[in-house]
Enzyme design. Structure first.
Site, PDB file in Angstrom:
ATOM      1  N   LYS A 115       6.154  51.719  36.671  1.00 41.23           N
ATOM      2  CA  LYS A 115       7.414  50.923  36.771  1.00 41.23           C
ATOM      3  C   LYS A 115       7.043  49.573  37.520  1.00 41.23           C
ATOM      4  O   LYS A 115       5.741  49.594  37.971  1.00 41.23           O
ATOM      5  CB  LYS A 115       8.641  51.596  37.581  1.00 41.23           C
ATOM      6  CG  LYS A 115       8.029  51.692  39.006  1.00 41.23           C
ATOM      7  CD  LYS A 115       8.912  52.769  39.723  1.00 41.23           C
ATOM      8  CE  LYS A 115       8.491  53.012  41.098  1.00 41.23           C
ATOM      9  NZ  LYS A 115       9.599  53.770  42.165  1.00 41.23           N
TER      10      LYS A 115
ATOM     11  N   ARG B 137      19.351  59.059  47.646  1.00 42.87           N
ATOM     12  CA  ARG B 137      19.293  57.698  46.925  1.00 42.87           C
ATOM     13  C   ARG B 137      20.253  58.208  45.524  1.00 42.87           C
ATOM     14  O   ARG B 137      21.244  58.040  45.620  1.00 42.87           O
ATOM     15  CB  ARG B 137      18.098  57.470  46.492  1.00 42.87           C
ATOM     16  CG  ARG B 137      17.708  56.050  45.843  1.00 42.87           C
ATOM     17  CD  ARG B 137      15.946  55.559  45.970  1.00 42.87           C
ATOM     18  NE  ARG B 137      15.396  56.688  45.576  1.00 42.87           N
ATOM     19  CZ  ARG B 137      14.157  56.435  45.094  1.00 42.87           C
ATOM     20  NH1 ARG B 137      13.507  55.237  45.768  1.00 42.87           N
ATOM     21  NH2 ARG B 137      13.283  57.225  44.657  1.00 42.87           N
TER      22      ARG B 137
ATOM     23  N   HIS C 169      12.794  64.062  44.955  1.00 41.29           N
ATOM     24  CA  HIS C 169      11.881  63.194  45.705  1.00 41.29           C
ATOM     25  C   HIS C 169      11.814  63.193  47.140  1.00 41.29           C
ATOM     26  O   HIS C 169      12.784  63.330  47.679  1.00 41.29           O
ATOM     27  CB  HIS C 169      12.026  61.689  45.134  1.00 41.29           C
ATOM     28  CG  HIS C 169      11.000  60.845  45.465  1.00 41.29           C
ATOM     29  ND1 HIS C 169       9.568  60.987  44.743  1.00 41.29           N
ATOM     30  CD2 HIS C 169      10.778  59.499  46.041  1.00 41.29           C
ATOM     31  CE1 HIS C 169       8.784  59.773  45.439  1.00 41.29           C
ATOM     32  NE2 HIS C 169       9.476  59.182  46.002  1.00 41.29           N
TER      33      HIS C 169
ATOM     34  N   ARG D 272       3.904  63.357  39.742  1.00 43.29           N
ATOM     35  CA  ARG D 272       4.009  62.105  39.594  1.00 43.29           C
ATOM     36  C   ARG D 272       3.225  61.153  40.347  1.00 43.29           C
ATOM     37  O   ARG D 272       3.665  61.098  41.614  1.00 43.29           O
ATOM     38  CB  ARG D 272       5.770  61.604  39.784  1.00 43.29           C
ATOM     39  CG  ARG D 272       6.759  62.634  38.918  1.00 43.29           C
ATOM     40  CD  ARG D 272       8.059  62.005  39.390  1.00 43.29           C
ATOM     41  NE  ARG D 272       8.527  62.068  40.780  1.00 43.29           N
ATOM     42  CZ  ARG D 272       8.951  63.014  41.552  1.00 43.29           C
ATOM     43  NH1 ARG D 272       9.141  64.182  40.678  1.00 43.29           N
ATOM     44  NH2 ARG D 272       9.306  62.636  42.845  1.00 43.29           N
TER      45      ARG D 272
ATOM     46  N   TYR E   2       5.269  22.290  57.489  1.00 44.34           N
ATOM     47  CA  TYR E   2       6.959  22.244  57.708  1.00 44.34           C
ATOM     48  C   TYR E   2       7.118  22.588  59.269  1.00 44.34           C
ATOM     49  O   TYR E   2       6.658  23.465  59.828  1.00 44.34           O
ATOM     50  CB  TYR E   2       7.872  22.914  56.901  1.00 44.34           C
ATOM     51  CG  TYR E   2       7.626  22.475  55.419  1.00 44.34           C
ATOM     52  CD1 TYR E   2       8.502  21.398  55.253  1.00 44.34           C
ATOM     53  CD2 TYR E   2       7.262  23.364  54.353  1.00 44.34           C
ATOM     54  CE1 TYR E   2       8.388  20.831  53.949  1.00 44.34           C
ATOM     55  CE2 TYR E   2       7.214  22.707  53.119  1.00 44.34           C
ATOM     56  CZ  TYR E   2       7.714  21.453  52.817  1.00 44.34           C
ATOM     57  OH  TYR E   2       7.927  21.227  51.559  1.00 44.34           O
TER      58      TYR E   2
ATOM     59  N   CYS F 104       3.981  27.465  52.307  1.00 46.97           N
ATOM     60  CA  CYS F 104       5.013  26.643  51.434  1.00 46.97           C
ATOM     61  C   CYS F 104       5.570  27.516  50.038  1.00 46.97           C
ATOM     62  O   CYS F 104       4.800  28.490  49.984  1.00 46.97           O
ATOM     63  CB  CYS F 104       4.293  25.266  51.242  1.00 46.97           C
ATOM     64  SG  CYS F 104       3.859  24.259  52.546  1.00 46.97           S
ATOM     65  N   MET F 105       6.051  26.926  49.218  1.00 50.47           N
ATOM     66  CA  MET F 105       6.752  27.458  47.890  1.00 50.47           C
ATOM     67  C   MET F 105       5.370  27.697  47.144  1.00 50.47           C
ATOM     68  O   MET F 105       5.277  28.701  46.483  1.00 50.47           O
ATOM     69  CB  MET F 105       7.756  26.604  47.354  1.00 50.47           C
ATOM     70  CG  MET F 105       7.869  27.363  45.985  1.00 50.47           C
ATOM     71  SD  MET F 105       9.366  26.295  44.984  1.00 50.47           S
ATOM     72  CE  MET F 105      10.792  26.734  46.097  1.00 50.47           C
ATOM     73  N   ASP F 106       4.517  26.547  47.091  1.00 46.32           N
ATOM     74  CA  ASP F 106       3.311  26.712  46.142  1.00 46.32           C
ATOM     75  C   ASP F 106       1.997  26.468  46.877  1.00 46.32           C
ATOM     76  O   ASP F 106       1.164  26.576  45.950  1.00 46.32           O
ATOM     77  CB  ASP F 106       3.570  25.288  45.064  1.00 46.32           C
ATOM     78  CG  ASP F 106       4.870  25.291  44.703  1.00 46.32           C
ATOM     79  OD1 ASP F 106       5.282  26.196  43.915  1.00 46.32           O
ATOM     80  OD2 ASP F 106       5.599  24.176  45.002  1.00 46.32           O
TER      81      ASP F 106
END
Length: 390
Positions: free
Chosen positions: A36, A135, A164, A220, A263, A309-311
């Site tokens: 998954k 869950r 589980h 699993r 920043y 930072c973002m990038d």
């Protein structure tokens, strides 16, 4: 790849990990490989093929679209969807020969509106029991009694009955033992209801590796196939991480004592320093929680400084380095290593949160396909409607 940031996936490690785990199981125990979340960030199709080559009997995913994607890429192993699907998608699941997790009589009642030719096409299900994780799943005998008549239908195949554990990775086994006992009781419900069940399973990676007596008919294996497991509790096995993460310096500059960086002026140089900028940031899954961690450059540890930072992010270099120098965020350089366990401890989470957080912007490069040879090539054939079991 148009930028110097990539994850390297060693498929040999995935196959070896599964082979090592398989050797700990009795011959009659089946192995379900969990792929998954894009194979825990390692690539769903690649890990599914590797799992099959390593002898996996089943695959598991979280959602219907994940399963369909595997089928369209030629994956033919039985696939269990771990999250209940919408009742109106049942025909789609049957068409792609998928097994469904079911948790209530209400789901079956609604599903019957959409399932055509009720006694022609079989629907394979695994009944999920809630023994204490809280869950999803059936929790009470009353809920079980309500679902039993639906499970007895001629077009329903109960392939599995499972639960589980909540604390399989913790040293204290008290709660796990309680869950296991509840599951034994629930297994008795299925027997007294005369419901034929093909497989009983309760053990994920940690439970399967720590408690062989809980293997039942199937285990699993998710996190462990990628090399994620509680090493302090499972010292008898050596599993290898399959993913490493790398980048390169895109700029190197001198930061003078007292100057600010990044920043919000979060970092101020206490002395003259060499700073390197690296093209990875929180949009790639390297979140700001990774501030104050380290990475490797020229075999030495170097701290991330300033806000991520973002990038991009910045690192304080141990010395001047040329632009283009290799940087390792996860993995080894020389005698040093940055591990998933180290990073997971820093953010207060688990290794798989880090691997699954790596976004599609981070290119995946694979090693180990060549070793698989013709078997790998054979499995690249697309899934066709003629191969669907109806």
């Amino acid at each position: 790849m148009y930028r110097d940031t990539w994850a390297e996936i060693n498929l040999n490690h995935i196959r070896t990990n599964l082979s090592v785990i398989r050797q700990t199981l009795s011959a009659q125990v089946k192995l379900m490989a969990v792929v998954k979340a894009n194979g825990y960030g390692h690539g769903d199709v690649e890990t599914a093929r590797s799992a099959e080559l390593a002898g996996a009997d089943y695959l598991a995913v979280a959602y219907l679209d994940e399963a369909i994607h595997l089928r369209t890429k030629g994956i033919k192993l039985p696939i269990l969807i771990l999250t209940p699907i919408k009742p109106d998608d049942v025909q789609l699941a049957i068409a792609f020969d998928l097994m469904l997790t079911v948790t209530s009589a209400a789901w079956f009642e609604e599903m019957r509106v959409f399932k055509e030719e009720a006694y022609c096409s079989k629907l394979k299900v695994h009944v999920k029991m809630d023994t204490g994780l809280g869950r999803i799943g059936i929790k009470t005998k009353e809920e079980w009694d309500e679902i039993v008549p639906w499970l007895r239908a001629a077009d329903i195949v109960v392939d599995g009955f499972y639960t589980h554990f909540a604390t399989a990775g913790m040293a204290d086994t008290t709660y796990l033992d309680q869950q296991a006992q509840r599951f034994m009781t629930m297994m008795g419900w299925s027997e007294t209801s005369s419901i034929r069940v093909n497989h009983f399973h309760c053990a994920g990676s940690a439970a399967a590796l720590r408690f062989p007596h809980l293997a039942m008919d199937m285990v699993r294996i998710g996190a462990a196939m990628y090399g994620f497991y509680p090493q302090n509790l499972i010292s008898h096995l050596q599993l290898e991480p399959a993913l490493s993460l790398h980048s390169r310096l895109i700029q190197v500059k001198k930061l003078m004592k007292g100057e600010f960086l990044g920043y919000d002026n979060l970092y101020q140089a206490e002395a003259d320093e060499w700073i390197g900028t690296i093209p990875i940031g929180y949009a790639d899954g390297w979140s700001q929680r990774m501030q104050h961690t380290e990475l490797l450059i020229e075999g030495q540890r170097a701290p991330i400084v300033g806000k991520i930072c973002m990038d991009q992010l910045m690192v304080r270099l141990p010395e001047y380095c040329e632009e283009g120098t290799l940087v390792t965020l996860i993995g080894k350089q020389g005698d040093e290593e940055i591990t998933f366990n180290e990073l997971a401890a820093h953010i207060g989470s688990v290794s798989q949160e880090i691997s699954t957080s790596l976004t599609a912007r981070v290119a995946r490069e694979y090693t180990g396909k060549k070793e698989a040879g013709a078997k790998w090539v054979k499995q690249t054939l697309p899934f066709t409607s003629s191969s669907v079991k109806m």
